[in-house]
Design an enzyme around this catalytic site. Sequence first.
Site, PDB file in Angstrom:
ATOM      1  N   SER A  64      66.339  29.617   6.177  1.00 38.53           N
ATOM      2  CA  SER A  64      65.747  30.199   4.958  1.00 38.53           C
ATOM      3  C   SER A  64      66.725  31.002   4.103  1.00 38.53           C
ATOM      4  O   SER A  64      66.392  31.342   2.972  1.00 38.53           O
ATOM      5  CB  SER A  64      64.571  31.102   5.324  1.00 38.53           C
ATOM      6  N   LYS A  67      67.281  29.594   0.793  1.00 36.68           N
ATOM      7  CA  LYS A  67      66.290  29.732  -0.297  1.00 36.68           C
ATOM      8  C   LYS A  67      66.822  30.605  -1.437  1.00 36.68           C
ATOM      9  O   LYS A  67      66.421  30.432  -2.590  1.00 36.68           O
ATOM     10  CB  LYS A  67      64.987  30.323   0.250  1.00 36.68           C
ATOM     11  N   TYR A 189      64.430  19.679   0.787  1.00 43.02           N
ATOM     12  CA  TYR A 189      64.179  20.997   1.402  1.00 43.02           C
ATOM     13  C   TYR A 189      64.724  21.068   2.838  1.00 43.02           C
ATOM     14  O   TYR A 189      65.365  22.042   3.228  1.00 43.02           O
ATOM     15  CB  TYR A 189      62.673  21.300   1.363  1.00 43.02           C
ATOM     16  N   TYR A 240      59.876  38.307   4.711  1.00 36.82           N
ATOM     17  CA  TYR A 240      58.451  37.971   4.845  1.00 36.82           C
ATOM     18  C   TYR A 240      57.627  39.229   5.104  1.00 36.82           C
ATOM     19  O   TYR A 240      57.784  40.223   4.403  1.00 36.82           O
ATOM     20  CB  TYR A 240      58.233  36.907   5.947  1.00 36.82           C
ATOM     21  N   VAL A 258      65.553  31.450  10.292  1.00 37.52           N
ATOM     22  CA  VAL A 258      65.182  31.289  11.708  1.00 37.52           C
ATOM     23  C   VAL A 258      66.319  30.757  12.583  1.00 37.52           C
ATOM     24  O   VAL A 258      66.165  30.645  13.797  1.00 37.52           O
ATOM     25  CB  VAL A 258      63.918  30.404  11.913  1.00 37.52           C
TER      26      VAL A 258
HETATM   27  N1  LIG Z   1      62.162  31.337   8.048  1.00 34.91           N
HETATM   28  C1  LIG Z   1      62.893  30.230   8.043  1.00 34.91           C
HETATM   29  O1  LIG Z   1      64.113  30.249   8.186  1.00 34.91           O
HETATM   30  C2  LIG Z   1      62.098  28.970   7.933  1.00 34.91           C
HETATM   31  C3  LIG Z   1      62.898  27.784   7.434  1.00 34.91           C
HETATM   32  C4  LIG Z   1      62.502  26.495   8.079  1.00 34.91           C
HETATM   33  N2  LIG Z   1      63.341  25.455   7.586  1.00 34.91           N
HETATM   34  C5  LIG Z   1      61.039  26.171   7.779  1.00 34.91           C
HETATM   35  O2  LIG Z   1      60.767  25.638   6.755  1.00 34.91           O
HETATM   36  O3  LIG Z   1      60.154  26.428   8.563  1.00 34.91           O
END
Ligand SMILES: NC(=O)CC[C@H](N)C(=O)O
Length: 304
Positions: A64, A67, A189, A240, A258
């Site tokens: 993430s 992003k 994505y 988050y 993650v």
């Molecule tokens: N929090 C994350 O890093 C989530 C990214 C992961 N690729 C997902 O879409 O679930």
Amino acid sequence: MLDFNTIINNIHNNLKDNVVKGVVASYIPELSKQDVNQFGIYMQHMDGRSFMVGDAEVPFSIQSISKVLSLSKAIAFENNDIWKRVDVEPSGNPFNHLSLLELENGIPRNPLINAGAIVVADILCSKFENPKADFLQFVRDIANDQTIDYNYKVAESERKTGYNNYAAANLLKSFNNLNNNVEDVMDFYFHQCALEMTCSQLAKAFYLFANKGKCINNKQHISSSQAKRINAIMLTCGFYDESGEFAFEVGLPGKSGVGGGIVALLPNHFIISTWCPGLNVKGNSLIGMQALEQFTTQTNLSIF
Ligand SMILES: NC(=O)CC[C@H](N)C(=O)O
């Protein structure tokens, strides 16, 4: 003058043998193979100095954290039009939460939860000629490193088990907030999340957010005001439903993934990245958060 080298070495030493390290992500099977004992810290100061300790040059799945990079490119393309399709409020919910999306008519709370990042991915699929190759080139350029690449195994592993993300994309499509095919957007994505980078490459890639939109080799990619807004979104939404806790403990804009990585920055001063794959219950690196808390406490350097 602060001795950053000693500070990060001491923090690494204090934390590396912790018995409680959190749990590696297993919902993406490839990520479950990570060794929970890997731990690196890298700090890029804007006066040109850099400091590192541990596994700071081992590539890992940035997940993430990507992003923020996709958002910055979408903002460069769309400027304020992007905010018609995604909001800028913290969600107070996990990164993959779906019910708010339905309640709020397909407008994701912010671009750093999965649904918001999928809208951003849709924008990039429309704007780039060759989305995956062009996005990779953008990341290589801002980090000033042409060796950065996707890990195709991780992308495929996530695609195979990506039911929740497909659900988000289908929900967005049903609310007319996805212009491209679900499959094309998700392919982009999953690759963006599967970018593999080291702490050192990440700190360099995030240089532009600390430097008013100018990357480490001085090219302006986004405006100073766009950089300011992206930092605001990182501060309020980057972790988050633990964003409040990160602001409280660390006091810097930042973003987690993650894969166990975290990048945080103090505008006009430094960028710091950590990697330790064990996650806490909110999906953020347990040791990484503690390391950054110790860093801003010991140096007294935060935005507050
Ligand atoms: N929090 C994350 O890093 C989530 C990214 C992961 N690729 C997902 O879409 O679930």
